[in-house]
Design a protein around this motif. Structure first.
Motif, short mmCIF file in Angstrom:
data_model
loop_
_atom_site.label_atom_id
_atom_site.label_comp_id
_atom_site.label_asym_id
_atom_site.label_seq_id
_atom_site.Cartn_x
_atom_site.Cartn_y
_atom_site.Cartn_z
N LYS A 11 1.02 -1.22 0.08
CA LYS A 11 -0.05 -0.05 -0.07
C LYS A 11 0.81 1.43 -0.03
CE LYS A 11 -3.57 2.57 2.81
NZ LYS A 11 -4.30 2.49 3.67
N ARG A 12 1.91 1.49 0.73
CA ARG A 12 2.81 2.63 0.92
C ARG A 12 3.49 2.65 -0.51
NH1 ARG A 12 3.98 0.77 6.37
NH2 ARG A 12 5.89 -0.34 5.43
N ARG A 13 3.98 1.66 -1.07
CA ARG A 13 4.53 1.56 -2.53
C ARG A 13 3.70 2.18 -3.41
NH1 ARG A 13 10.21 0.30 -3.40
NH2 ARG A 13 10.96 -0.15 -1.44
N ARG A 14 2.42 1.67 -3.43
CA ARG A 14 1.15 2.12 -4.47
C ARG A 14 1.06 3.65 -4.15
NH1 ARG A 14 -3.58 3.30 -3.73
NH2 ARG A 14 -3.88 2.40 -1.78
N GLU A 15 0.87 3.89 -2.85
CA GLU A 15 0.39 5.35 -2.77
C GLU A 15 1.70 6.13 -3.19
OE1 GLU A 15 -0.45 5.35 1.42
OE2 GLU A 15 -2.71 4.89 0.69
N ARG A 16 3.01 5.98 -2.96
CA ARG A 16 4.28 6.49 -3.31
C ARG A 16 4.26 6.62 -4.70
NH1 ARG A 16 9.41 3.23 -3.56
NH2 ARG A 16 8.03 2.57 -5.50
N ASP A 17 3.84 5.81 -5.42
CA ASP A 17 3.87 5.69 -7.01
C ASP A 17 2.58 6.48 -7.55
OD1 ASP A 17 6.34 4.78 -6.74
OD2 ASP A 17 5.71 2.53 -7.56
N HIS A 18 1.57 6.96 -6.67
CA HIS A 18 0.40 7.76 -7.03
C HIS A 18 -0.33 6.58 -7.95
CE1 HIS A 18 2.27 11.32 -5.55
NE2 HIS A 18 3.23 11.01 -6.26
N LEU A 19 -0.61 5.49 -7.53
CA LEU A 19 -1.36 4.38 -8.19
C LEU A 19 -2.75 4.22 -7.32
CD1 LEU A 19 1.38 2.01 -9.05
CD2 LEU A 19 0.20 3.22 -10.62
N THR A 20 -3.56 3.98 -8.00
CA THR A 20 -4.99 3.65 -7.25
C THR A 20 -5.18 2.16 -6.87
OG1 THR A 20 -6.16 3.11 -9.44
CG2 THR A 20 -6.16 5.65 -8.56
N GLN A 21 -6.21 1.93 -6.25
CA GLN A 21 -6.34 0.50 -5.74
C GLN A 21 -6.95 -0.10 -7.16
OE1 GLN A 21 -8.85 1.47 -2.56
NE2 GLN A 21 -7.54 0.94 -0.88
#
Length: 109
Positions: A11-21
């Motif tokens: 989740k932290r990596r996803r958010e860091r990369d500005h990706l959505t769920q």
């Protein structure tokens, strides 16, 4: 280390990369609803889906382990600094290993 701990790293990596769920759900082949439940700890991904998520985020098992320990990702300068502490023979072996690994990865891709 629990599945939820691993998902917090994702989740932290996803958010860091500005990706959505939804981005993640599409890549790993699950519904957005299921992915949201996985991030919140209410469901679990299959191992193959988790590995697909790691590939999509371009993170390694080492990155995952370091994130679980709340350490910064290892950078090239960190490897270079650590290599300076090795003997000449060990540095040579390290470079040979890295070049072989690079060559092997090129064959796979």
């Amino acid at each position: 280390m629990s599945h939820h701990d691993l998902m917090l790293v994702i989740k932290r990596r996803r958010e860091r990369d500005h990706l959505t769920q939804m981005d993640m759900a599409k890549v790993i082949g699950v519904s957005r609803r299921h992915y949201v439940r996985c991030e919140s700890g209410k469901a679990e991904l299959k191992l193959s889906q988790f590995v697909d998520a790691m590939k999509f985020l371009n993170i390694t098992y080492l990155d995952l382990a370091l994130d679980l320990l709340n350490l910064k990702p290892v950078m090239a300068c960190d490897v270079a600094a650590a290599a300076r502490t090795l003997s000449a023979a060990a540095r040579k072996s390290l470079v040979e290993f890295m070049m072989k690994n690079h060559h092997d990865r090129k064959k796979v891709n």
